[in-house]
Design a protein around this motif. Sequence first.
Motif, PDB file in Angstrom:
ATOM      1  N   ILE A   5       0.842  -1.193   0.000  1.00 50.76           N
ATOM      2  CA  ILE A   5       0.000   0.000   0.000  1.00 50.76           C
ATOM      3  C   ILE A   5       0.883   1.251   0.000  1.00 50.76           C
ATOM      4  O   ILE A   5       1.698   1.450   0.907  1.00 50.76           O
ATOM      5  CB  ILE A   5      -0.932   0.034   1.230  1.00 50.76           C
ATOM      6  N   ALA A   6       0.705   2.078  -1.016  1.00 50.57           N
ATOM      7  CA  ALA A   6       1.399   3.367  -1.082  1.00 50.57           C
ATOM      8  C   ALA A   6       0.548   4.410  -0.379  1.00 50.57           C
ATOM      9  O   ALA A   6      -0.633   4.575  -0.712  1.00 50.57           O
ATOM     10  CB  ALA A   6       1.633   3.764  -2.535  1.00 50.57           C
ATOM     11  N   VAL A  59      10.433   7.542  -7.185  1.00 51.61           N
ATOM     12  CA  VAL A  59       9.346   6.761  -7.776  1.00 51.61           C
ATOM     13  C   VAL A  59       9.466   6.816  -9.292  1.00 51.61           C
ATOM     14  O   VAL A  59       9.677   7.885  -9.870  1.00 51.61           O
ATOM     15  CB  VAL A  59       7.976   7.319  -7.340  1.00 51.61           C
ATOM     16  N   ASP A  60       9.345   5.654  -9.927  1.00 51.28           N
ATOM     17  CA  ASP A  60       9.278   5.603 -11.391  1.00 51.28           C
ATOM     18  C   ASP A  60       7.838   5.950 -11.787  1.00 51.28           C
ATOM     19  O   ASP A  60       6.923   5.149 -11.619  1.00 51.28           O
ATOM     20  CB  ASP A  60       9.649   4.207 -11.888  1.00 51.28           C
ATOM     21  N   THR A  65       6.294   2.518  -9.621  1.00 50.92           N
ATOM     22  CA  THR A  65       7.039   1.513  -8.877  1.00 50.92           C
ATOM     23  C   THR A  65       8.238   2.183  -8.215  1.00 50.92           C
ATOM     24  O   THR A  65       8.625   3.300  -8.569  1.00 50.92           O
ATOM     25  CB  THR A  65       7.549   0.381  -9.784  1.00 50.92           C
ATOM     26  N   ILE A  66       8.811   1.485  -7.244  1.00 52.33           N
ATOM     27  CA  ILE A  66      10.081   1.905  -6.653  1.00 52.33           C
ATOM     28  C   ILE A  66      11.026   0.707  -6.656  1.00 52.33           C
ATOM     29  O   ILE A  66      10.584  -0.451  -6.725  1.00 52.33           O
ATOM     30  CB  ILE A  66       9.907   2.439  -5.221  1.00 52.33           C
ATOM     31  N   GLN A  67      12.301   0.986  -6.601  1.00 53.20           N
ATOM     32  CA  GLN A  67      13.303  -0.076  -6.530  1.00 53.20           C
ATOM     33  C   GLN A  67      14.055   0.032  -5.212  1.00 53.20           C
ATOM     34  O   GLN A  67      14.665   1.054  -4.914  1.00 53.20           O
ATOM     35  CB  GLN A  67      14.288   0.001  -7.700  1.00 53.20           C
ATOM     36  N   GLU A  74       5.939  -3.162  -6.705  1.00 54.09           N
ATOM     37  CA  GLU A  74       4.693  -2.719  -7.325  1.00 54.09           C
ATOM     38  C   GLU A  74       3.633  -2.566  -6.234  1.00 54.09           C
ATOM     39  O   GLU A  74       3.680  -3.246  -5.205  1.00 54.09           O
ATOM     40  CB  GLU A  74       4.225  -3.730  -8.373  1.00 54.09           C
ATOM     41  N   PHE A  75       2.674  -1.690  -6.473  1.00 59.05           N
ATOM     42  CA  PHE A  75       1.688  -1.386  -5.443  1.00 59.05           C
ATOM     43  C   PHE A  75       0.313  -1.940  -5.808  1.00 59.05           C
ATOM     44  O   PHE A  75      -0.124  -1.854  -6.956  1.00 59.05           O
ATOM     45  CB  PHE A  75       1.610   0.127  -5.210  1.00 59.05           C
ATOM     46  N   ASP A  76      -0.337  -2.494  -4.778  1.00 63.43           N
ATOM     47  CA  ASP A  76      -1.683  -3.037  -4.969  1.00 63.43           C
ATOM     48  C   ASP A  76      -2.749  -1.958  -4.840  1.00 63.43           C
ATOM     49  O   ASP A  76      -3.846  -2.092  -5.397  1.00 63.43           O
ATOM     50  CB  ASP A  76      -1.947  -4.135  -3.936  1.00 63.43           C
TER      51      ASP A  76
END
Length: 324
Positions: A5-6, A59-60, A65-67, A74-76
């Motif tokens: 969760i972001a 953040v891409d 997404t983030i690395q 990846e975020f749900d």
Amino acid sequence: MKKNIAILMGGYSSEHEISIKSGQIVYAHLSKKKYNTYRIVIDKNEWYYLNDAEEKITVDRSNFTIQIDSEIIEFDAAFNTIHGTPGEDGLLQAYFELLNIPQTSCDHYTAAITFNKRDCISILKAYGIPAATNYFINKNDTIHIDEIIDQVGLPCFIKANRSGSSFGVLKAHTKEDILPALNEAFSVDHEVIIESFLSGTEISVGVACLKGKPSVLGITEIVTENDFFDYEAKYLGKSEEITPARLTPEQNKEVEALTLKVYKALNMKGFSRTDFIFNNGKPYFLEINTNPGLSEASILPQQAVKKGISLAELFANEVEECLR
């Protein structure tokens, strides 16, 4: 498997710091046992994940997404706590809709309408929702002060059309107050709404979807020390917030029904906080907030706690409704 969760916070507006506080509260209370939670700060110059060491990871934005080390996260779902642009005016909602990532706030169209006070009031009037008499004006329009007074009277409120936390909201008591107030409101937005003054009891009504059903969390009465419920009153202790509001049972029933009518008419989702003023015993719509403040001192969380719902429960329910 736990969902990622972001928690979105920040934004591009004057409400940036207020949003950071809301996001931090959600981060503190949203269950770490049930979810992997990530603080995502949205700034004009960068979007970044802020880890517990307060380090920034970009953040891409092409796919949200983030690395972290060698792992792509990846975020749900995204928990949207951004007040103002781009989180409350439809821009982020449209972005997540394009990426097919659920987010907790309403959809982009509803967000755009509700953030625009003039459009929102115009739509709700068609549903029979009472509101103050108003006058619309844009920055480059010729200003006819006598015409304004003839339509809305004095005193009147002059409001930046797309703003929150009472930025760009002024009260004009005299004819001479109108032009300076307009100039200040135009410094916030090039569109302005001027409204007649309604005297009475101001209330704020929180709504959340509980078990899939829009439900009123509570009704809060606002008693301000200032001339109206401005920024100082909201955030600097210049007001008293009384929950539940001191209304009659009939008034409670009427305003709860009116709030849910507004919520459904606007095709709302998630949290909302709708403000009314009782004038001569009748509730008049003032505005709706689709990403209301979520700090522990904010109105909606206070209402939830009074209703016996903890912040952990409130925020987890919002995530589950979003994922559903």
